[in-house]
Design an enzyme around this catalytic site. Structure first.
Site, mmCIF file in Angstrom:
data_model
loop_
_atom_site.group_PDB
_atom_site.id
_atom_site.type_symbol
_atom_site.label_atom_id
_atom_site.label_comp_id
_atom_site.label_asym_id
_atom_site.label_seq_id
_atom_site.Cartn_x
_atom_site.Cartn_y
_atom_site.Cartn_z
ATOM 1 N N LYS A 78 0.746 -1.184 -0.052
ATOM 2 C CA LYS A 78 -0.080 -0.066 0.166
ATOM 3 C C LYS A 78 0.889 1.270 0.091
ATOM 4 O O LYS A 78 1.917 1.466 0.634
ATOM 5 C CB LYS A 78 -0.919 -0.167 1.360
ATOM 6 C CG LYS A 78 -2.034 0.929 1.335
ATOM 7 C CD LYS A 78 -2.931 1.067 2.555
ATOM 8 C CE LYS A 78 -4.081 1.951 2.624
ATOM 9 N NZ LYS A 78 -4.890 1.934 3.862
ATOM 10 N N SER A 158 -9.967 2.279 2.735
ATOM 11 C CA SER A 158 -8.745 3.012 2.145
ATOM 12 C C SER A 158 -7.729 2.292 1.198
ATOM 13 O O SER A 158 -7.328 2.227 0.240
ATOM 14 C CB SER A 158 -8.235 3.924 2.953
ATOM 15 O OG SER A 158 -7.303 3.324 3.848
ATOM 16 N N SER A 182 -10.280 0.042 7.069
ATOM 17 C CA SER A 182 -9.727 0.183 5.696
ATOM 18 C C SER A 182 -9.059 -1.160 5.031
ATOM 19 O O SER A 182 -8.787 -1.112 3.989
ATOM 20 C CB SER A 182 -8.589 1.147 5.688
ATOM 21 O OG SER A 182 -9.392 2.351 5.883
#
Lengths: 495, 503
Positions: A78, A158, A182
């Protein structure tokens, strides 16, 4: 054997050790899949050369027979994780051009474990969002569609890029981070597994901070076994993070026995919400039945302060964010606005931050600033902290009563269409986190497991919440649920 | 230990145009913790390094960086607290003070607003006239220092040096117990002395290692006593805070001028606004920096990157057990063990080097005599050369040697001063110098008697006068001393002269 990039971590690991494939072949297969998946917008920085280098090193170690747990397994990282010499922007314009001189502890742990980084994955800006639409790179797209309907769907947020990449087999697994859901919400939206471990299990050092008291890294994978393997590689005490726990990391994979007989699963009544879609309700009931069939005792429980969790979360997280994001001021790194003649330091701050931060980040910075202001602090921030204590106590109470894990839906709906929420009240978007934020507020481990499809063919997930530091037990419960649900559906490839 | 007792000093009274006013002063002293590394990073704290060379990723607030507490700085704060007889809080916590400034990379300062590490303590401030003020310390907390903005290197740009960013500071907050400019300076001096004894702050005000914010208000006589009885601040005037003072002299001047400004306002029918002010030493005036309305809203909240700081009583006890002797105790001991005056004891305990020097000289010798020689001869001589005790060319052993020669009547006091000067400028062993240069006192009565006889015989007129008036005997003594090159034992000369004159 299926295509190499379609393998999970455990399968690929076993294949590597059996000599059936090489890290280079696995990595190449993923790089090809990534190249072909531009439409998903999952990878925002690709590092093919670095990946091939690491794959070659992994093959050498495999040949020598000293391969660590993740040796040669290609993963995505990420964009919130700082990776040395590789752009790390947290999905934000304000970190444009930022190349860290350091490697986050978690990504370093993975590298030390032999994992091969393929590149950086899309995400909501500073991890603020539930649809991946606040990213400076534009949204990632869910590989799943509603049957023949071509409406592009959100992969969730997210960690949307991570979820999309894993679901679309662009990598074997990916890192995510979870501040209010998330990891778990995008996992549920994409039919993947995502675990947020106990707060303190994974080091936060080198991960761009959103809300420090809530942020935790975790794996996003194709199976519970993979989650166990990867979580173990990511975890461990880090003296550079004061909130990192100095506890041994158990062998999570060894805990996956599939035997939960004698365990007690709590079903919290407060998670049965008005207006919840019937299919979510049905899925939940099915999940309860599966756990019961596996030999667990099912007990109805009450977590009475649940309804205050979301408002408390949306005070605490923005408050911490408003302070954590103060460092992005254009002085030392990242974006700096072009200044006009006569502009001073105030104009530099204002213009830089107005240009560098997107709307959602600006909204949360302003909310956070407001709730910490003199005169409002007690009414908002302090009250939210008290609520947080009560929520934590709710969980402590039921665990003390003998509950081993809690089963809830992961999300209040299946993946929604990109742009569908654009004009909605921001609070409607925040409702995505309704089942997940309590876990962050209490610092507990929580895992999302794909458990079925809705009528349109979209994946739905269930959430299991565990006792603090008992990820091994939690993963075993999730493994049991996974086997019982038998979720094998894959998105039809359209990209 | 001898308990030193002092009278309470009278507060400073300033006569306004209409009435008398008293001063009420509280101070926040920022003392840089003596530590090689910063409060939350391993970067060096060395003063005077190249700009931006002592900066870690944490100090520069790079994304994802986290603070970790430097245990030694915590120990230093505890040691300071113990030195100020303060409560040590076994549980304390760090808070973020949020504001934007280029030399504050995080956008917040990590401090301890809600739960400081040290609670209430006290400082006894002697004022040198037999009085002393007991100033209560409200709290001491640990916090990060900011960096330095440099605005005068370029007409269009400002520069930032982050070397100081994140260096550990102790903020020592006093109660408003200080009652005049001299007391304020004396308080700071005493605090500095204690911290230097403890080794927790070098006290160097010029380099900014110690600086103070001074809160000043005025009140009518009698009001302060009402505040004391009730701790109700409404009995006192509105205070103004004078920021960032790093000179004792300027602190005194600033308090005086600020008090007079407030008196003029109140006597003119106005009211004092609570605000932050800066002192301008060139114009000797304070100027408004920002009003209460313009005051920053720092949005303090507990730093989520740091867990509450838990320390154990056993650790505190261990630090307490290793605490050095502090100024008050040392001074009391010097008075009781060496028979020194309060003044001499104060001078000799002003800093550890002087006290150590004195004790080395006084060991096995007459304490008062040692004090005399250290203060009057050595300090006086060093001052002439603008030197400190650590630069002294005369070692305690050498000075002790000089004193030993006096004590054994080998040399007279007058010769001793000459000897001291030789040792100071040329070095060497005092006993050997006396031997080699024939400076030894003549105690041979025969030789002295011969000299006395000679002088008496040569001066019959003087003898007649001296027999009339015995006070004139001194003239003969002087002549004898002159004739013996100053080496005759003066006592023997005196005795012989008076005996011979009365024969």
């Amino acid at each position: 054997m299926s295509k190499l990039n379609e393998l999970g971590l455990a399968e690929a690991r076993d294949a590597l050790r059996a000599g059936d494939t090489t890290a280079k072949e696995l990595t190449e297969a993923c790089l090809i899949a990534i190249e072909a998946a531009g439409a998903l917008n999952a990878f925002v920085h690709k590092t093919p050369e670095l990946a091939m280098e690491r794959a070659a090193a992994a093959d050498a170690r495999l040949a020598q027979g000293d391969a660590p747990a993740m040796c040669g397994l290609p993963v995505g990282i990420k964009d919130l994780f700082c990776t040395k010499g590789v752009p790390s922007q947290a999905g934000s314009r304000i970190l444009q051009g930022f190349l860290p001189e350091y490697e986050s502890t978690v990504s370093q742990n993975l590298a030390d474990s032999g994992a091969v980084m393929l590149g950086k994955l899309n995400m909501d800006e500073f991890a603020m969002g539930s649809s991946n639409e606040t990213s400076v790179y534009g949204n990632a797209v869910n590989p799943w569609r509603r049957g023949n309907d071509v409406t592009p769907l959100t992969p969730g947020g997210s960690s949307g890029g991570s979820a999309a990449a894993v679901a679309a087999d662009l990598c074997l697994a990916a890192t995510g981070t979870d501040t209010g859901g998330s990891i778990r919400q995008p996992a549920a939206f994409t039919g993947t597994v995502g675990i947020k471990p106990t707060y303190g299990r994974c080091s936060r050092w080198g991960i761009v901070a959103f809300a420090s008291s809530l942020d935790q890294a975790g794996p996003m994978t194709k199976s519970v076994r993979d989650a166990a393997i990867m979580l173990e590689a990511m975890s461990g005490h880090d003296p550079k993070d004061s909130t990192s726990a100095d506890l041994p990391v158990p062998d999570f994979e060894a805990a996956l026995t599939g035997d939960i007989r004698g365990k007690t699963i709590g079903i919290p009544k407060e998670y049965r919400m008005d207006g919840m879609p019937a299919e979510i309700e049905t899925l939940w009931s099915e999940g309860i039945a599966m756990m019961k069939d596996a030999g667990a005792e099912i007990v109805d429980i009450s977590l009475p302060h649940t309804k205050y969790a979301l408002p408390a979360y949306y005070v605490i997280a923005p408050a911490e964010a408003s302070s954590n994001l103060a460092r992005y001021d254009g002085v030392r790194y990242g974006h700096r606005a072009k200044l006009d003649q006569g502009d001073g330091i105030t104009e530099m701050y204002e213009k830089t931050r107005a240009e560098g931060f997107g709307h959602e980040v600006q909204r949360r910075v302003m909310i956070g600033t407001y709730v910490l202001s003199a005169g409002f602090y007690d009414a908002y921030y302090n009250r939210a902290r008290k609520v947080r204590t009560l929520i934590k106590r709710d969980f402590e109470t039921v665990f003390a009563q003998g509950i081993d894990a809690i089963l809830t839906p992961a999300t209040p709906s299946a993946a929604f269409g990109l742009g569908e929420m654009t004009d909605a009240d921001p609070v409607a978007m925040y409702l995505n986190d309704v089942f997940t934020v309590t876990v962050n507020l209490a610092g507990l481990p929580g895992v999302a497991v794909p458990a079925g499809l809705d009528t349109k063919g979209l994946p739905l997930g269930l959430q299991l919440i565990g006792r603090p530091w008992q990820e091994a037990d939690l993963l075993n419960a999730a493994y049991t649920l996974e086997r019982a649900a038998g979720f094998v559906a894959k998105p039809a490839k359209w990209w | 230990m001898l308990d030193l007792t002092y009278d309470t000093p009278k507060p400073k009274v300033i006569a306004g145009a209409r009435e008398d006013w008293e001063l009420v002063i509280g101070m926040e002293v920022h003392a840089q913790v003596s530590s090689n590394a910063k409060l939350f990073s391993a970067a060096s704290t060395k003063f005077g390094a190249e700009p931006n060379s002592n900066v870690s990723f944490v100090d520069a607030a790079m994304p994802g960086m986290l603070p970790t507490i430097n245990e030694y700085c915590v120990e230093q704060a505890v040691r300071t607290g113990l030195g100020l007889k303060a409560d040590i809080n076994l549980s304390s916590a760090f808070d973020r003070k949020n504001y934007f400034y280029p030399d504050l990379p995080q956008g917040y300062q990590i401090s301890q607003l809600y739960h400081p590490i040290v609670g209430e303590g006290e400082v006894l401030v002697e004022l040198g006239d037999g009085t002393a003020r007991l100033v209560r310390v409200e709290r001491i907390h640990l916090e990060q220092d900011a960096g330095k903005s440099i605005h005068d290197m370029d007409p269009n740009m400002s520069f930032v040096d982050l070397n100081r960013t994140g260096v550990a500071l102790m903020e020592i907050v006093s109660r408003p117990d200080i009652r005049g400019p001299e007391e304020a300076a004396a308080y700071l001096g005493k605090l500095r002395q204690i911290l230097r004894y403890l080794g927790t702050c070098n006290g160097d005000m010029q380099s900014g290692a110690m600086r103070a914010d001074v809160n000043v208000s005025i009140c009518r006589p009698g009001q302060y006593e009402k505040y004391q009885a009730t701790q109700d601040f409404s009995h006192l005037g509105t205070r103004c805070e004078i920021k960032n003072m790093n000179s004792m002299r300027f602190i005194q001047a600033a308090i005086e001028v600020e008090a007079r400004r407030q008196i003029a306002i109140v006597e003119g029918g106005g009211t004092v606004d609570q605000e932050t002010r800066l002192y301008d030493p060139d114009k000797n005036e304070t100027r408004s920096m920002r009003s209460k309305e313009e005051a920053h809203d720092y949005r303090y909240f507990p730093d989520p990157d740091l867990l509450p700081l838990q320390i154990e009583q056993a650790w505190v006890d261990d630090i307490a057990a290793r605490l050095p002797e502090l100024p008050d105790a040392k001074k009391a001991r010097f008075i009781s063990d060496f028979g020194l005056s309060d003044y001499d004891a104060s001078v000799l305990t002003a800093d550890l080097d002087s006290a150590g020097y004195f004790e080395a000289v006084a060991a096995g010798r007459d304490g008062k005599m040692a004090a005399n020689w250290v203060i009057n001869e050595l300090f006086g001589r060093l001052k002439k050369d603008d030197k400190g005790i650590t630069d002294s060319p005369v070692s305690p052993a050498q000075l002790g040697g000089v004193i030993d020669l006096i004590a054994s009547d080998a040399i007279s006091g007058k010769i001793a001063k000459e000897l001291f000067e030789i040792v100071y400028t040329e070095g060497g062993d005092p006993a050997e110098i006396v031997e080699a240069r024939g400076m030894k006192q003549v105690t041979d009565t025969g030789a002295i008697e011969a000299a006395v006889d000679e002088i008496i015989a040569a001066n019959p007129d003087q003898v007649a006068k001296a027999r009339e008036n015995p006070k004139l005997a001194g003239w003969f003594v002087g002549q004898v001393m002159k004739a013996t090159g100053g080496k005759a034992n003066p006592k023997t000369v005196n005795q012989l002269v008076s005996r011979k004159l009365s024969e």
